[in-house]
Write an enzyme that holds these catalytic residues in place. Sequence first.
Site, PDB file in Angstrom:
ATOM      1  N   GLU A  20      23.113 -19.567 -29.651  1.00 16.34           N
ATOM      2  CA  GLU A  20      23.294 -19.975 -30.891  1.00 16.34           C
ATOM      3  C   GLU A  20      23.716 -21.279 -31.165  1.00 16.34           C
ATOM      4  O   GLU A  20      25.074 -21.303 -30.490  1.00 16.34           O
ATOM      5  CB  GLU A  20      23.903 -19.072 -31.892  1.00 16.34           C
TER       6      GLU A  20
ATOM      7  N   TYR B 153      20.370 -25.281 -37.989  1.00 12.16           N
ATOM      8  CA  TYR B 153      20.854 -23.930 -37.329  1.00 12.16           C
ATOM      9  C   TYR B 153      19.755 -23.811 -36.204  1.00 12.16           C
ATOM     10  O   TYR B 153      18.587 -23.903 -36.674  1.00 12.16           O
ATOM     11  CB  TYR B 153      20.819 -22.840 -38.320  1.00 12.16           C
TER      12      TYR B 153
END
Length: 396
Positions: free
Chosen positions: A206, A118
């Site tokens: 993101e 992530y």
Amino acid sequence: MNIHEYQGKELLRKHGVPTPVGNVAFSVDEALDVAKQIYEETGCDKIAVKAQIHAGGRGKGGGVKIAASLGEVKTFSESILGMNLVTHQTGPEGKDVRKLLIEQGVYYDGQSEVQEFYMSILLDRNSGINTIVYSSEGGMDIEDVAEKSPEKIFKEEIKSGEGVLSFQARRIAFNLNLSGEAYKAMIKFVTKLYDAYTGSDASMIEINPVLKTSDEKIYAADAKIILDDNALIRHSDLEEYRDLSEEDKAESEAAVHGLNFVKLDGNVGCMVNGAGLAMATMDMIKLSGGEPANFLDVGGGANAKTVEAGFRLILKDKNVKAILVNIFGGIVRCDRVATGITDAYKAIGKIDVPVIVRLQGTNAEEGAEIIRNSGLEVHSAITLNDAADLVKDTIK
């Protein structure tokens, strides 16, 4: 401004961030054409078919499929295009899928042969510093990781004007337990990703997941990017990414009139000048037992037309039981707002919900006089407490 995944990856590629080969398709035939081009260019054995909507959780909702042949590309494209995709971010009403991202499958040796990470970049509001947030637990909701395994979340603060320093990029790769070619690739990936963030004036980037393939390559396997609306004047090419069909219709209409409007789920519509006063007004509505139906800042240049547009936006919400107009006259004069209110009444016709008006500041008396002489059914308030009491009475 939210943009689609395919647009986000196009932006990333412009800044040298590696992404899977792919392109957008608006029909099944286009999807097949793109898939054929990907097969020829990459020789991959799988193709990802991804619904393009402004919401996460697409895979869980059935909007992402991995095709092992052109036949499956056709089948999956037919099933996803036009579907109403419901995810945890769309709400029960879902979103209609109008386009697909057809993309090279980069899980080419199976899930067990790859690693998912992530990574996001955003401004830390507490420190005022751009921050890279990253974790070895990619592919999961970062909120769940933060709750269950907070020790697996790392942060790297990037000082303004410096960019990602070499030791910071190396530390990120090290904390993700990478080595060899993947370690080197991650260092380049982080640097280029930050370049994309600053170069596009993004509010947030993101990537979940950032993928390490079995042959040590690093890809942005997904891309969620929010661009700063206030900076779009510097990026006319990025303004073209706006997809009005994915945005709230009322908010899009408000932008045309120069209004700052955000739709909420309450029962009291509010029209205010100034973001700070708007937030205080929304708090007051809550304390009076109501729920704000919107955030609406008419700004310092409010006139009869903008006030009328504001009323029309608020009245489109069938849940609104009352409207509170709270204006402090500084740049905008109260008599101008009062004139706007009376003109709006005349243009719209009968307004079936109570309207509470509080005018203070420049030409407040003149504004109140205009309201009193208008013959309109408007409740007048002097103080915030008066306005709160009137809200409480009208929504019973």
